[in-house]
Design a protein around this motif. Structure first.
Motif, PDB file in Angstrom:
ATOM      1  N   LEU A  90       0.807  -1.225   0.000  1.00 55.92           N
ATOM      2  CA  LEU A  90       0.000   0.000   0.000  1.00 55.92           C
ATOM      3  C   LEU A  90       0.837   1.270   0.000  1.00 55.92           C
ATOM      4  CD1 LEU A  90      -2.818  -0.973   2.498  1.00 55.92           C
ATOM      5  CD2 LEU A  90      -3.009  -0.669   0.041  1.00 55.92           C
ATOM      6  N   GLY A  91       2.125   1.156   0.323  1.00 57.38           N
ATOM      7  CA  GLY A  91       2.961   2.347   0.378  1.00 57.38           C
ATOM      8  C   GLY A  91       4.385   2.000   0.750  1.00 57.38           C
TER       9      GLY A  91
ATOM     10  N   VAL B 186      11.523   4.542  -2.857  1.00 53.58           N
ATOM     11  CA  VAL B 186      10.182   5.079  -2.608  1.00 53.58           C
ATOM     12  C   VAL B 186      10.085   6.523  -3.093  1.00 53.58           C
ATOM     13  CG1 VAL B 186       8.512   5.698  -0.813  1.00 53.58           C
ATOM     14  CG2 VAL B 186       9.683   3.490  -0.732  1.00 53.58           C
ATOM     15  N   MET B 187      11.089   7.339  -2.784  1.00 54.52           N
ATOM     16  CA  MET B 187      11.126   8.723  -3.273  1.00 54.52           C
ATOM     17  C   MET B 187      11.849   8.839  -4.609  1.00 54.52           C
ATOM     18  SD  MET B 187      11.749  11.609  -0.397  1.00 54.52           S
ATOM     19  CE  MET B 187      10.446  12.099   0.725  1.00 54.52           C
ATOM     20  N   ALA B 188      12.986   8.167  -4.715  1.00 57.89           N
ATOM     21  CA  ALA B 188      13.882   8.392  -5.847  1.00 57.89           C
ATOM     22  C   ALA B 188      13.441   7.681  -7.127  1.00 57.89           C
ATOM     23  CB  ALA B 188      15.302   7.958  -5.479  1.00 57.89           C
TER      24      ALA B 188
ATOM     25  N   THR C 153      12.477  -1.407  -3.381  1.00 56.00           N
ATOM     26  CA  THR C 153      11.170  -1.031  -2.843  1.00 56.00           C
ATOM     27  C   THR C 153      10.731   0.288  -3.467  1.00 56.00           C
ATOM     28  OG1 THR C 153      12.169   0.122  -0.942  1.00 56.00           O
ATOM     29  CG2 THR C 153      11.585  -2.195  -0.649  1.00 56.00           C
ATOM     30  N   PHE C 154       9.432   0.417  -3.694  1.00 56.12           N
ATOM     31  CA  PHE C 154       8.912   1.620  -4.345  1.00 56.12           C
ATOM     32  C   PHE C 154       7.533   1.952  -3.813  1.00 56.12           C
ATOM     33  CE2 PHE C 154       7.319  -1.845  -7.013  1.00 56.12           C
ATOM     34  CZ  PHE C 154       6.007  -1.483  -7.252  1.00 56.12           C
ATOM     35  N   ALA C 155       7.058   3.138  -4.130  1.00 53.70           N
ATOM     36  CA  ALA C 155       5.698   3.592  -3.817  1.00 53.70           C
ATOM     37  C   ALA C 155       5.497   4.913  -4.542  1.00 53.70           C
ATOM     38  CB  ALA C 155       5.476   3.716  -2.306  1.00 53.70           C
ATOM     39  N   LYS C 156       4.998   5.927  -3.849  1.00 55.18           N
ATOM     40  CA  LYS C 156       4.854   7.308  -4.303  1.00 55.18           C
ATOM     41  C   LYS C 156       4.581   7.460  -5.804  1.00 55.18           C
ATOM     42  CE  LYS C 156       7.385   9.300  -0.400  1.00 55.18           C
ATOM     43  NZ  LYS C 156       6.366  10.111   0.245  1.00 55.18           N
ATOM     44  N   GLY C 157       5.630   7.491  -6.639  1.00 57.20           N
ATOM     45  CA  GLY C 157       5.464   7.823  -8.050  1.00 57.20           C
ATOM     46  C   GLY C 157       4.791   6.779  -8.904  1.00 57.20           C
TER      47      GLY C 157
END
Length: 455
Positions: free
Chosen positions: A119-120, A256-258, A280-284
């Motif tokens: 989820l994030g 997550v940010m980059a 790991t990723f999220a956001k974009g």
């Protein structure tokens, strides 16, 4: 307690303020004196408050609204999916779930094979920790002091900065090491390569002291995010990759940010041709339109779980609405050439930041890659004394500075002594110049404000 009927959901501005103050808990804040702006509209790189004032969104909210506000393609994709199938449990195959997974792997480094959706960012890092422990059978996790990996218990223990303190005493096995923070280092290195050699040798020594056969993973933000956009010096990430290979440790890059174009590449690790074991990723991935994150694993790790049970699960894993939004978001990145635009506009942003550094006495350093940047403020440029002490700002100095910028329509946030500048990837040259002209102009007032603090 007053209860609103469904027909009364449209609130006037005074009601919004009243209910927000009365019923909402705002993150990372003492609640008593909060007076959040009431936001009524957002479009492109701008948003407007209830007084009609326009703001440049120069942090992409929380460095996540990469495609800007109000993108119709993503909104329509969410609507279509809501009408077709708003939810289906994670054990079933669904078209958007399958399609997004394939597209994520297509964009990832070529050693990657599968993705576990979350989820994030916090969820992503929680599950990356578990996967690394399952694959290696080890329990120690290395991460850096100037890092933020999330606020849930495991992710907070993984984090190094002060937001971890409320989760301590923490989980056994989390070990911290120092960042390649060259600006704040007492040693003056002749080159980035020399700096990398120093930091990597200290990390190697620490790994040996902790017992290399006990270390499951080394987790790093490919580019440190809120803790100052610390960009790895030449050879640093490659060196971590070699250490992981030498000792059988899982290399995890927190993107997550980059990730998703923020640094001018699909993933920040691509800037150094490094292939982690886990990303790991999220956001974009959905730009905040619907919550979504994920853990991308290498082919080797994916094969491990062919015969071993993946002990990870979330009710909303690969939620169809989020997957539909993710597919549409990737379309937007491709159709609008946003990865290339991030790189191109990043050059302009970098030039502006270098000019600002030369002009303003309170600017100690500027760091930037793509549309990911930080301005580090100091009391004294010669001594490099930070504007606020690490982990402390009892007088609200940085909040006042952020407020000075916001008063002129430049919205961003700060962390420690750094101001973040990370606009949506859709920004154009004219918008960039207008926004950075505001920043430059306000910096004169900030310079004067900082001088009063030295007296």
């Amino acid at each position: 307690m007053e209860v609103l009927e469904d027909t009364e959901l449209d609130l006037d501005v005074d009601q919004i303020r009243e209910y927000d103050k009365k019923y909402n808990l705002h993150s990372w804040s003492a609640q008593k004196n909060l007076k959040p702006l009431v936001i009524t509209k957002a479009e492109g790189i701008y948003f407007w408050d209830s007084d009609g004032k326009k703001y440049f969104d120069m942090s992409s909210q929380l460095v996540n609204v990469n495609v800007g506000h109000g993108n119709k393609k993503i909104i329509e994709a969410i609507k279509r999916q809501a009408e077709k199938m708003p939810f289906m449990g994670p054990s079933y195959a669904v078209d958007v779930r399958a399609k997004l997974a394939a597209r994520v792997i297509e964009k990832a480094p070529d050693n990657m094979a599968k993705v576990f959706f979350t989820l994030g960012g916090s969820d992503s890092n929680e599950n990356a920790i578990k996967i690394a422990k399952m694959v290696t059978g080890r329990f120690k996790i290395f991460s850096r002091y100037r890092s933020y990996h999330g606020a849930s218990f495991g992710a907070a223990n993984l984090s190094g900065e002060p937001r971890r303190y409320t989760c301590e005493p923490g989980i056994p096995g989390f070990v911290k090491f120092f960042d390649p923070y060259i600006y704040r280092e007492k040693i003056r290195f002749e080159s980035e390569k020399e700096a990398s050699k120093f930091y990597l040798s200290k990390l190697r020594e620490q790994l040996i002291y902790e017992g290399t056969d006990k270390v499951a993973a080394i987790v790093v933000e490919s580019v440190t995010g809120s803790n100052g956009v610390i960009i790895p010096p030449e050879g640093y990430l490659q060196g971590i990759r070699k250490l992981c290979d030498e000792f059988g440790i899982v290399m995890v890059c927190d993107e997550v940010m980059a990730g998703w174009g923020r640094t001018g590449e699909w993933f920040a690790c691509n800037n150094w041709d490094v292939k982690p074991d886990i990303i790991t990723f999220a956001k974009g991935i959905t730009c905040g339109y619907v919550p979504l994150g994920g853990v991308i694993v290498s082919e080797k790790i994916a094969k491990f779980f062919d015969d071993n049970v993946l002990m990870c699960g979330l009710t909303y894993n690969a939620h169809p609405l989020a997957c539909a939004a993710g597919c549409a978001t990737l379309d937007v990145y491709d159709e609008e050439n946003l990865i290339e635009n991030s790189k191109k506009m990043g050059v302009i942003l970098g030039q502006k930041l270098e000019e600002i550094k030369k002009k303003h006495s309170s600017v100690g350093d500027v760091r930037y890659i793509g549309l990911f940047s930080a301005v580090e403020l100091v009391k004294d440029r010669e001594t490099r004394e930070a504007l606020v002490p690490y982990g402390k700002d009892p007088d609200g100095i940085m909040s006042k500075i952020v407020g000075m910028l916001k008063e002129e329509g430049f919205s961003t946030y700060s962390h420690e002594s750094c101001l973040m500048i990370a606009p949506p990837l859709i920004i154009n040259k004219k918008e960039m110049e207008e926004a950075m002209n505001i920043f430059d102009r306000v910096m004169y007032s900030i310079d004067e404000f900082v001088k009063t603090l030295k007296k």
